[in-house]
Design a protein around this motif. Structure first.
Motif, mmCIF file in Angstrom:
data_model
loop_
_atom_site.group_PDB
_atom_site.id
_atom_site.type_symbol
_atom_site.label_atom_id
_atom_site.label_comp_id
_atom_site.label_asym_id
_atom_site.label_seq_id
_atom_site.Cartn_x
_atom_site.Cartn_y
_atom_site.Cartn_z
ATOM 1 N N MET A 1 0.844 -1.193 0.000
ATOM 2 C CA MET A 1 0.000 0.000 0.000
ATOM 3 C C MET A 1 0.877 1.239 0.000
ATOM 4 S SD MET A 1 -2.993 1.026 2.731
ATOM 5 C CE MET A 1 -3.883 -0.485 2.348
ATOM 6 N N ASP A 2 0.423 2.274 -0.680
ATOM 7 C CA ASP A 2 1.079 3.578 -0.636
ATOM 8 C C ASP A 2 0.325 4.432 0.378
ATOM 9 O OD1 ASP A 2 2.188 6.058 -0.977
ATOM 10 O OD2 ASP A 2 1.750 6.219 -3.128
ATOM 11 N N ILE A 3 0.880 4.561 1.566
ATOM 12 C CA ILE A 3 0.122 5.260 2.616
ATOM 13 C C ILE A 3 0.011 6.759 2.351
ATOM 14 C CG2 ILE A 3 0.714 3.563 4.370
ATOM 15 C CD1 ILE A 3 2.526 5.865 5.576
ATOM 16 N N LEU A 4 0.815 7.287 1.429
ATOM 17 C CA LEU A 4 0.693 8.703 1.104
ATOM 18 C C LEU A 4 -0.595 8.998 0.336
ATOM 19 C CD1 LEU A 4 4.352 9.686 0.129
ATOM 20 C CD2 LEU A 4 3.167 10.088 2.294
ATOM 21 N N ARG B 1 1.333 12.888 6.704
ATOM 22 C CA ARG B 1 0.287 11.957 6.274
ATOM 23 C C ARG B 1 -0.128 11.027 7.414
ATOM 24 N NH1 ARG B 1 -4.276 10.662 3.728
ATOM 25 N NH2 ARG B 1 -4.285 8.495 2.968
ATOM 26 N N ILE B 2 0.839 10.531 8.165
ATOM 27 C CA ILE B 2 0.516 9.628 9.268
ATOM 28 C C ILE B 2 -0.295 10.355 10.340
ATOM 29 C CG2 ILE B 2 1.498 8.257 11.147
ATOM 30 C CD1 ILE B 2 3.837 7.582 9.215
ATOM 31 N N LYS C 1 4.330 18.282 17.339
ATOM 32 C CA LYS C 1 3.300 19.280 17.018
ATOM 33 C C LYS C 1 2.280 18.722 16.028
ATOM 34 C CE LYS C 1 2.604 24.101 15.683
ATOM 35 N NZ LYS C 1 1.407 23.800 14.853
ATOM 36 N N LEU C 2 2.749 17.946 15.042
ATOM 37 C CA LEU C 2 1.834 17.356 14.064
ATOM 38 C C LEU C 2 0.805 16.454 14.757
ATOM 39 C CD1 LEU C 2 4.309 16.433 11.179
ATOM 40 C CD2 LEU C 2 2.499 18.154 11.084
ATOM 41 N N LEU C 3 1.266 15.671 15.718
ATOM 42 C CA LEU C 3 0.359 14.769 16.443
ATOM 43 C C LEU C 3 -0.552 15.547 17.389
ATOM 44 C CD1 LEU C 3 2.621 11.691 17.291
ATOM 45 C CD2 LEU C 3 1.144 12.068 15.306
ATOM 46 N N SER C 4 -0.001 16.546 18.025
ATOM 47 C CA SER C 4 -0.791 17.369 18.953
ATOM 48 C C SER C 4 -1.890 18.116 18.206
ATOM 49 C CB SER C 4 0.123 18.353 19.677
ATOM 50 O OG SER C 4 -0.611 19.175 20.547
#
Length: 279
Positions: A167-170, A221-222, A250-253
């Motif tokens: 799979m291409d997760i992007l 993306r994740i 920061k991305l996750l927050s």
């Protein structure tokens, strides 16, 4: 030429080429070629080497002198106390990533795990090996890497609890929801790749290194898809480069996950975790 003479000659050639631990690497090449344990090699010091073995030894030496990583020449790498097959289709597992696996194993309960960018499968296989109640789904874009991952699951006797998919997760979204998401994604800045060590840039797959212009493409993306894939109370663990922890945290927050940063044994921020809050 007898075995002891071959060992000395190999060591000298490697030393002249500037290879660190030349004697150790010479020992590895000789043992691999002759299929001998460390003890058996010592006992065979005065044994004459066949012409065929000598030719194979010279071929392996040339590969090493050309800069090919020893792990690819030997075809294996140890990780988390387990042995993994490696080829130039997959990144060589590194000790830094053990911090990531150990963080997941601290969850220590039955769990469904999603391993994004699985590569050799070292993360997925290690989790399943050390947590007998874990079921792991490994995803990668590379068919060649997935074949190696499947071999490693079989080699370490966890293929009944580990499966792999291309799979291409992007651009694609994995199905299902998971207790844990784990990933060591490509995170090297694209312009930096040509400056890496010859052993890396010349032999390891660039597809598994290239994290985009700023190295954060996969993390963005994740972070975008993680809330959709995590159970309530589920947690994501991401390995990061030594300067990336703050940006990834920061991305996750920003998507509502409660974050934490986990250092490796050298004190470098190595893993960023994010937990989905129960509602």
């Amino acid at each position: 030429m007898v075995t002891r003479e071959a060992l000395n000659a190999l060591s000298e050639k490697l030393k002249e080429a500037g290879v660190e631990n030349a004697l150790f690497e010479a020992n590895l090449l000789l043992r691999d070629t002759l299929k001998l344990s460390a003890l058996d090699l010592v006992l065979a010091y005065q044994k004459k080497i066949s012409q065929g073995d000598e030719e194979r030894l010279l071929s392996a030496l040339k590969r090493r002198l050309d800069g090919e990583p020893m792990q690819y020449i030997l075809g294996t790498q140890e990780f988390m106390g387990l042995e993994f097959k490696v080829t130039p289709d997959v990144l060589i597992p590194r000790a830094d990533t053990e911090t990531l696996v150990e963080a997941v194993l601290l969850e220590n309960h039955g769990m469904n795990v999603l391993d994004l960018c699985t590569g050799s499968g070292c993360i997925a296989v290690s989790i399943a090996h050390y947590n007998k109640n874990a079921y792991v789904h490994g995803i990668d874009i590379s068919e060649a890497a997935l074949r190696i991952a499947e071999e490693n699951a079989e080699k370490n006797k966890v293929s009944d609890r580990v499966r792999f998919s291309r799979m291409d997760i992007l651009s694609e979204l994995p199905a299902g929801v998971y207790d844990v998401i784990v990933s060591n994604p490509p995170y090297i800045e694209r312009d930096v790749i040509p400056t890496l060590q010859k052993e890396v840039v010349g032999f390891e797959p660039h597809l598994a290194l290239d994290g985009g212009t700023d190295g954060l493409d996969f993390y963005r993306r994740i972070a975008e898809i993680a809330p959709k894939l995590l159970q309530q109370g589920g947690i994501i663990y991401l390995e990061v480069g030594h300067t990336q922890a703050e940006a990834v945290e920061k991305l996750l927050s920003d998507v509502g996950l409660k974050t934490d940063v986990i250092p490796d044994l050298c004190g470098i921020d190595r893993v960023v975790a994010g937990r989905k809050q129960k509602v």
